[in-house]
Scaffold this motif. Structure first.
Motif, PDB file in Angstrom:
ATOM      1  N   LYS A 161      -5.441  -8.077  -2.296  1.00  0.00           N
ATOM      2  CA  LYS A 161      -4.846  -7.398  -3.353  1.00  0.00           C
ATOM      3  C   LYS A 161      -5.650  -6.143  -3.697  1.00  0.00           C
ATOM      4  O   LYS A 161      -5.341  -5.018  -4.076  1.00  0.00           O
ATOM      5  N   MET A 162      -6.805  -6.465  -4.034  1.00  0.00           N
ATOM      6  CA  MET A 162      -7.841  -5.348  -4.383  1.00  0.00           C
ATOM      7  C   MET A 162      -7.758  -4.260  -3.467  1.00  0.00           C
ATOM      8  O   MET A 162      -7.648  -2.924  -4.121  1.00  0.00           O
ATOM      9  N   ALA A 163      -8.002  -4.287  -2.180  1.00  0.00           N
ATOM     10  CA  ALA A 163      -7.598  -2.900  -1.550  1.00  0.00           C
ATOM     11  C   ALA A 163      -6.456  -2.546  -1.540  1.00  0.00           C
ATOM     12  O   ALA A 163      -6.196  -1.267  -1.255  1.00  0.00           O
TER      13      ALA A 163
ATOM     14  N   PRO B 160      -4.940   3.202  -2.709  1.00  0.00           N
ATOM     15  CA  PRO B 160      -4.190   4.510  -3.306  1.00  0.00           C
ATOM     16  C   PRO B 160      -4.701   5.063  -4.584  1.00  0.00           C
ATOM     17  O   PRO B 160      -4.559   6.352  -4.736  1.00  0.00           O
ATOM     18  N   ILE B 161      -5.558   4.210  -5.359  1.00  0.00           N
ATOM     19  CA  ILE B 161      -6.225   4.967  -6.401  1.00  0.00           C
ATOM     20  C   ILE B 161      -7.224   5.782  -5.880  1.00  0.00           C
ATOM     21  O   ILE B 161      -7.344   7.070  -6.538  1.00  0.00           O
ATOM     22  N   VAL B 162      -8.025   5.430  -5.158  1.00  0.00           N
ATOM     23  CA  VAL B 162      -9.235   6.416  -4.465  1.00  0.00           C
ATOM     24  C   VAL B 162      -8.619   7.476  -3.935  1.00  0.00           C
ATOM     25  O   VAL B 162      -9.341   8.677  -3.863  1.00  0.00           O
ATOM     26  N   GLN B 163      -7.510   7.428  -3.200  1.00  0.00           N
ATOM     27  CA  GLN B 163      -6.774   8.361  -2.518  1.00  0.00           C
ATOM     28  C   GLN B 163      -6.517   9.553  -3.508  1.00  0.00           C
ATOM     29  O   GLN B 163      -6.317  10.748  -2.939  1.00  0.00           O
ATOM     30  N   GLN B 164      -6.406   9.237  -4.754  1.00  0.00           N
ATOM     31  CA  GLN B 164      -5.798  10.358  -5.732  1.00  0.00           C
ATOM     32  C   GLN B 164      -6.649  11.195  -6.345  1.00  0.00           C
ATOM     33  O   GLN B 164      -6.675  11.901  -6.995  1.00  0.00           O
ATOM     34  N   ILE B 165      -8.200  10.693  -6.097  1.00  0.00           N
ATOM     35  CA  ILE B 165      -9.292  11.291  -6.709  1.00  0.00           C
ATOM     36  C   ILE B 165      -9.249  12.750  -6.036  1.00  0.00           C
ATOM     37  O   ILE B 165      -9.374  12.920  -4.768  1.00  0.00           O
ATOM     38  N   GLU B 166      -9.316  13.844  -7.025  1.00  0.00           N
ATOM     39  CA  GLU B 166      -9.705  15.196  -6.542  1.00  0.00           C
ATOM     40  C   GLU B 166     -11.063  15.309  -6.299  1.00  0.00           C
ATOM     41  O   GLU B 166     -11.879  15.625  -7.500  1.00  0.00           O
TER      42      GLU B 166
ATOM     43  N   VAL C  98       0.850  -1.080   0.102  1.00  0.00           N
ATOM     44  CA  VAL C  98       0.216  -0.007   0.078  1.00  0.00           C
ATOM     45  C   VAL C  98       0.815   1.206   0.105  1.00  0.00           C
ATOM     46  O   VAL C  98       0.684   2.254  -0.744  1.00  0.00           O
ATOM     47  N   LEU C  99       1.872   1.359   0.909  1.00  0.00           N
ATOM     48  CA  LEU C  99       2.608   2.500   1.095  1.00  0.00           C
ATOM     49  C   LEU C  99       3.370   2.918  -0.228  1.00  0.00           C
ATOM     50  O   LEU C  99       3.279   4.173  -0.871  1.00  0.00           O
ATOM     51  N   PRO C 100       4.125   1.628  -0.849  1.00  0.00           N
ATOM     52  CA  PRO C 100       4.558   2.240  -2.190  1.00  0.00           C
ATOM     53  C   PRO C 100       3.423   2.625  -3.172  1.00  0.00           C
ATOM     54  O   PRO C 100       4.152   3.588  -4.078  1.00  0.00           O
ATOM     55  N   CYS C 101       2.652   2.011  -3.431  1.00  0.00           N
ATOM     56  CA  CYS C 101       1.412   2.601  -4.302  1.00  0.00           C
ATOM     57  C   CYS C 101       1.283   3.922  -3.996  1.00  0.00           C
ATOM     58  O   CYS C 101       1.068   4.700  -4.941  1.00  0.00           O
ATOM     59  N   ILE C 102       0.887   4.216  -2.663  1.00  0.00           N
ATOM     60  CA  ILE C 102       0.823   5.699  -2.347  1.00  0.00           C
ATOM     61  C   ILE C 102       1.735   6.611  -2.760  1.00  0.00           C
ATOM     62  O   ILE C 102       1.477   7.697  -3.391  1.00  0.00           O
ATOM     63  N   GLU C 103       2.866   6.402  -2.596  1.00  0.00           N
ATOM     64  CA  GLU C 103       4.043   7.236  -2.692  1.00  0.00           C
ATOM     65  C   GLU C 103       4.402   7.188  -4.447  1.00  0.00           C
ATOM     66  O   GLU C 103       5.270   7.897  -4.799  1.00  0.00           O
ATOM     67  N   GLY C 104       3.584   6.290  -5.364  1.00  0.00           N
ATOM     68  CA  GLY C 104       3.943   6.681  -6.844  1.00  0.00           C
ATOM     69  C   GLY C 104       4.644   5.583  -7.355  1.00  0.00           C
ATOM     70  O   GLY C 104       5.142   5.624  -8.557  1.00  0.00           O
ATOM     71  N   TYR C 105       5.147   4.278  -6.690  1.00  0.00           N
ATOM     72  CA  TYR C 105       6.232   3.394  -7.201  1.00  0.00           C
ATOM     73  C   TYR C 105       5.378   2.723  -7.915  1.00  0.00           C
ATOM     74  O   TYR C 105       4.181   2.467  -7.899  1.00  0.00           O
TER      75      TYR C 105
END
Length: 101
Positions: A82-84, A89-95, A63-70
Motif C-alpha cells: 500500500k505504501m508504494a 504517484p506522489i513522488v512522480q508529481q514532484i517538480e 497505482v494507475l488511478p492515483c497517477i491519473e489523479g483519481y
C-alpha cells in the motif's frame, strides 16, 4: 470489477500477495506490469533496481488511478504494498526543477 485469487484468468500479484477475499472496485483496469503504469523512467529504474519485478494485487489496481489523479480508497493487509501504491504517484508529481518546498 471483482477478482478472486482463485480465478484462473487473473494474476493477482507477486507470490504470497494474493488477496484472500474478492476485490471490489469501480475501476476496471488492472495493470500487470510496472512498465505499463505510466511511471516516470527514473522511478521505474528505481523500482527495478530494488528487485521489484511485478506489482502486488493492490498496486495492480490502484497505482494507475492515483497517477491519473483519481480519488482512491484502498484496504489491504500489512505488507501488500500500500505504501508504494501511494508513494509512487506522489513522488512522480514532484517538480525536480523547482527548488522550493
Amino acid at each position: 470489477m471483482s477478482a478472486s485469487h482463485d480465478s484462473p484468468s487473473r494474476d493477482n500479484g507477486s507470490d504470497g500477495m494474493e488477496p484472500e477475499v474478492i476485490i471490489e472496485s469501480n475501476w476496471n483496469e488492472i495493470v500487470d506490469s510496472f512498465d505499463d503504469m505510466n511511471i516516470l523512467e527514473f522511478l521505474l529504474c528505481g523500482i527495478h533496481a530494488y528487485g521489484f519485478e511485478k506489482p502486488s494485487a493492490i498496486q495492480q489496481r490502484a497505482v494507475l488511478p492515483c497517477i491519473e489523479g483519481y480519488d482512491v480508497i484502498t484496504q489491504a493487509q500489512s505488507g501488500t504494498g500500500k505504501m508504494a501504491t501511494f508513494a509512487l504517484p506522489i513522488v512522480q508529481q514532484i517538480e525536480l526543477a523547482l527548488k522550493a518546498t
